[in-house]
Design an enzyme around this catalytic site. Structure first.
Site, PDB file in Angstrom:
ATOM      1  N   ALA A 159       0.844  -1.188   0.000  1.00  0.00           N
ATOM      2  CA  ALA A 159       0.000   0.000   0.000  1.00  0.00           C
ATOM      3  C   ALA A 159       0.887   1.249   0.000  1.00  0.00           C
ATOM      4  O   ALA A 159       1.844   1.339   0.769  1.00  0.00           O
ATOM      5  CB  ALA A 159      -0.915   0.012   1.221  1.00  0.00           C
ATOM      6  N   LYS A 160       0.540   2.198  -0.867  1.00  0.00           N
ATOM      7  CA  LYS A 160       1.257   3.475  -0.889  1.00  0.00           C
ATOM      8  C   LYS A 160       0.490   4.407   0.048  1.00  0.00           C
ATOM      9  O   LYS A 160      -0.434   5.124  -0.355  1.00  0.00           O
ATOM     10  CB  LYS A 160       1.319   4.030  -2.311  1.00  0.00           C
ATOM     11  CG  LYS A 160       2.292   5.192  -2.493  1.00  0.00           C
ATOM     12  CD  LYS A 160       2.409   5.562  -3.968  1.00  0.00           C
ATOM     13  CE  LYS A 160       3.313   6.764  -4.183  1.00  0.00           C
ATOM     14  NZ  LYS A 160       4.729   6.471  -3.911  1.00  0.00           N
ATOM     15  N   VAL A 161       0.866   4.361   1.301  1.00  0.00           N
ATOM     16  CA  VAL A 161       0.120   5.034   2.358  1.00  0.00           C
ATOM     17  C   VAL A 161       1.013   6.053   3.061  1.00  0.00           C
ATOM     18  O   VAL A 161       2.213   5.836   3.231  1.00  0.00           O
ATOM     19  CB  VAL A 161      -0.439   3.992   3.357  1.00  0.00           C
ATOM     20  CG1 VAL A 161       0.663   3.149   3.957  1.00  0.00           C
ATOM     21  CG2 VAL A 161      -1.257   4.642   4.455  1.00  0.00           C
TER      22      VAL A 161
END
Length: 309
Positions: A159-161
């Site tokens: 996840a690009k969080v």
């Protein structure tokens, strides 16, 4: 880094607002808990007009990141794609960086975010070479970080969080404090993972290697692009665990990323990589990559989405 250049308008929850009016409440959930997912997309100036690179792939990853964090996006994928293109048109940009970000807004301030609204913002601005124009040719000076990437089953690396980038900030700030432009992190097992915001590749004896997703990397879209281009150029590309010392004795090492594009690494921990400058395979991959994104070579994969269609 230099101050952020402003554009005129930002797409905020379905409407355009002035750049300086795109604000959130200080008690928004995202401010306190980092509850955001985002993307970084490049729009390139081409002979046919501005074109976003791999727009659909970026939007799909945005939705994947939100799904992992149980964050329902109140817009369809096609709406977000159209809003990105409209943002570029509204701001009259020919080439730019695109930042769609989805976050938990003002509602409550417990760890449970479910009562907080999900807000969507798209900003665009002009942004040059992330690690500097000179680094694209001569290579960057980097170091191995004392900070590791997150261990599996702690924070999802797929996840690009926003919260994950607190780890990235530690890596980047440490590198800058010691006179380097970037840091390389190891994974929890001590293998090479990635930099603060870039994937990493090494070249040895004509073959290309890159860490697998098991090394707590974000599987970058530029990374996938380079793997595809490298194989089309006839290079063998292997995804596997990479020991730290392998980078020191590699013939070439380079970063990839939407911001960094394809950037060679000249030295790691003051040790020259190969000849201490951009190597021939890195240059070939740069030529292939920039040929596609500039529209100078055939876009046989359909990676470009033109802003004015």
């Amino acid at each position: 880094m230099p101050p952020m250049p402003k554009a005129d308008k930002i797409w905020f929850n379905g409407r355009f607002v002035d750049w300086d009016d795109a604000r959130v409440h200080v008690l928004s959930h995202v401010v306190h808990y980092g509850s955001s997912v985002f993307e970084g997309v490049r729009c390139y100036k081409t002979r046919k007009g501005p074109a976003c690179f791999r727009l659909a792939d970026h939007v799909n990853r945005l939705y994947d990141s939100a799904k992992i964090y149980r964050m329902p996006i109140p817009y369809e994928r096609e709406e977000i794609s159209r809003a990105i293109l409209q943002s570029i048109r509204t701001n009259g940009l020919q080439g730019c960086y695109v930042r769609p970000v989805i976050f938990r807004g003002y509602g409550s301030l417990g760890v449970d975010p479910s009562s907080c609204p999900v807000e969507v913002v798209i900003a665009v601005w002009e942004w040059g070479a992330y690690l500097g124009e000179e680094a694209l040719e001569k290579g960057a000076d980097v170091r191995f970080s004392s900070w590791n990437r997150l261990a599996p089953n702690t924070m999802p690396s797929l996840a690009k969080v926003g919260a994950n980038y607190m780890n990235s900030q530690l890596i980047k700030l440490e590198a800058l404090a010691d006179g380097y432009v970037e840091g390389i992190a190891l994974d929890a097992q001590g293998h090479v993972s990635e930099a603060s915001g870039e994937n990493i590749f090494m070249v040895k004896n004509g073959a290309i290697y890159t860490p697998s997703t098991g090394s707590s990397i974000l599987p970058g879209i530029t990374r996938h692009t380079v793997i595809t281009l490298a194989r089309e150029l006839g290079y063998a590309v292997t995804q596997r665990a990479i020991p730290r010392e392998s980078l020191y004795i590699a013939d070439e090492v380079f970063f990839t990323g939407s911001a960094a594009e394809v950037t060679p690494i000249a030295r790691i921990d003051h040790i020259p990589i190969g000849e201490g400058t951009r190597g021939p395979i890195t240059r070939a991959l740069q030529d292939a990559y920039f040929g596609v994104v500039s529209g100078e070579t055939d876009d046989r994969h359909g990676w470009l989405t033109y802003v004015y269609q």
